[in-house]
Design a protein around this motif. Structure first.
Motif, PDB file in Angstrom:
ATOM      1  N   GLU A 282       0.839  -1.194   0.000  1.00  0.00           N
ATOM      2  CA  GLU A 282       0.000   0.000   0.000  1.00  0.00           C
ATOM      3  C   GLU A 282       0.878   1.249   0.000  1.00  0.00           C
ATOM      4  O   GLU A 282       1.928   1.277   0.647  1.00  0.00           O
ATOM      5  N   ASN A 285      -2.660   5.169   0.665  1.00  0.00           N
ATOM      6  CA  ASN A 285      -4.031   4.681   0.782  1.00  0.00           C
ATOM      7  C   ASN A 285      -4.691   5.318   1.994  1.00  0.00           C
ATOM      8  O   ASN A 285      -4.183   5.225   3.113  1.00  0.00           O
ATOM      9  N   ASP A 337      -7.562   7.003  -2.251  1.00  0.00           N
ATOM     10  CA  ASP A 337      -6.223   7.507  -1.970  1.00  0.00           C
ATOM     11  C   ASP A 337      -6.287   8.812  -1.193  1.00  0.00           C
ATOM     12  O   ASP A 337      -7.339   9.453  -1.080  1.00  0.00           O
TER      13      ASP A 337
END
Length: 434
Positions: A282, A285, A337
């Motif tokens: 990730e 995120n 995001d």
């Protein structure tokens, strides 16, 4: 703002004749290949099953799926079993069944013409795509005549940096590359005319090929099937159960992918649904939004789960839906995001059986149905046909556990009886009106 994921929205776009009208370059007008998804499929079961529909040349019927008609003034999408030799675009399948296939019977007449349909895809992985692994089933639903030779629905692809640059017309192959391994050729030809069962093994063929390509990041690829008018009457050829995966060019230093989802699952646990998912990496995120749907098309947000931060190791998440929808429902993840861009996961389905199940009998009836419900307070029922039209609705008498429902005025066919409780949850029972 969209980045590395799939946003799917049905858009009808109009313009000059290239894609038979142009493909809109809007981000929602194509399927997005990205790091959060690993495959794409379409079974065409949402095509009309009981009545004619409409598919205008140059527009989408499913997200990303476009149509070109050489006679664009005709817009009808016929449903059929192969029994008719009328020319047109078809939703082929057994009578009354939701198992559909997309096909055509082309014609030189002034109201039918020839057909091509295509899937528009954008590479949003951030890397070059080096191969497409494509598979689908070709089905033949009609033999046109004892003189007609073998015919084909052919497969092509094209790559471009501009979504509006594809010419989907079946009359032009400029810029297109044919993949012979994916051309569906009629299994039955020079045979007596009449309908065929396209689901029978003798009348269908599974086609699969790894197509080497170079699709730069941000570029588009369109897959095209075309059905031309043959010298003799056309066999009824169709495609079904399309599936696609892809290969991405590997780099020596991949770094952290934005969000790499490796699993997403839903499991019924009594009257609850437990959702679980995991990421391999990730970056930036913010959170996941859990969305739920009764029909797989219209979704509602039910919860948000905060990201556990940037990482390059496996990270697990879970959420329990304490008040799920009754019977079959669908879930998806909306990954958001830090900059506000978002992407969607694949759909997962789950079937929750309520504790107080109703009983409906007989399941084949000509006059009346008997409905037994343990608790009917605050409940209502409705009957819908295969096209989803509500044709009957009734509030149930409180505390009555047995109900008699007259169906003698219904036309013969297959129906669903929906039972709604006071919380909005539903149970679905099916019956046949004789």
């Amino acid at each position: 703002m969209m980045k590395h994921f799939t946003r799917i929205t049905k858009v009808l776009c109009c313009g000059s004749f290239l894609l038979g009208l142009l493909v809109s370059p809007d981000a929602s007008a194509q399927i997005s290949i990205n790091s959060f998804t690993t495959s794409y499929s379409q079974n065409f079961d949402a095509l009309p099953a009981t009545s004619t529909g409409t598919w205008v040349s140059g527009t989408q019927y499913f997200p990303g799926w476009y149509l070109n008609r050489t006679i664009p003034t005709t817009t009808t999408l016929l449903y059929g079993t192969g029994s008719s030799n009328a020319g047109g675009l078809y939703s082929f399948g057994p009578a009354g069944s939701t198992d559909r296939a997309l096909g055509a019977i082309s014609s030189a007449t002034a109201t039918v013409g020839e057909f091509a349909w295509g899937l528009l895809i954008q590479n949003n992985t951030g890397s070059n795509i080096t191969a497409l692994n494509i598979s689908f089933t070709g089905e033949q639903w009609r033999s046109s005549s004892s003189s007609a030779p073998q015919q084909a629905t052919t497969f092509w692809y094209a790559i471009n940096a501009d979504a509006a640059a594809f010419n989907l017309s079946p009359k032009s192959d400029a810029g297109w590359t044919n993949v012979p391994e994916l051309d569906f050729k009629s299994p039955v030809f020079k045979s007596a005319p009449g309908g065929l069962d396209g689901n029978a093994s003798a009348n269908r063929k599974f086609l699969s090929a790894v197509v080497p390509v170079t699709i730069p990041a941000g570029h588009y690829v369109m897959l095209r099937w075309k059905d031309l008018n043959d010298l003799y009457d056309d066999h009824g050829l169709a495609i079904d159960d399309f599936s696609m995966t892809w290969s991405i060019e590997q780099t020596k230093a991949p770094g952290i992918l934005p969000v790499e989802l490796i699993s997403f699952a839903a499991k019924a646990d009594h009257n609850k649904v437990k959702l679980s998912w995991a990421t391999a990496s990730e970056k930036d995120n913010k959170h996941f939004i859990i969305e739920r749907s009764q029909n797989g098309k219209e979704f509602t947000s039910i919860a948000a789960v905060k990201s556990k931060g940037n990482n390059v190791t496996r990270t697990a998440y879970s959420f329990t839906d304490a008040n799920p929808l009754a019977e079959l429902s669908y879930y998806r993840l909306k990954q958001v995001d830090l900059d506000g861009s978002f992407t969607y996961s694949k759909l997962v389905e789950v079937n929750v059986q309520p504790h107080n199940n109703a009983i409906l009998f007989p399941t084949i009836a000509s006059e009346n149905l008997n409905l037994v419900i343990p608790q009917s307070a605050g409940q209502s029922i409705s009957i819908v046909d295969l096209a989803g039209r509500e044709i009957y609705k009734q509030e149930l008498v409180a505390n009555d556990t047995q109900h008699l429902i007259a169906v003698n005025t219904l036309q013969a066919g297959i129906y669903s009886l929906l039972i709604f409780d006071k919380t909005g949850q539903r149970q679905v029972l099916r019956f046949i009106k004789r």
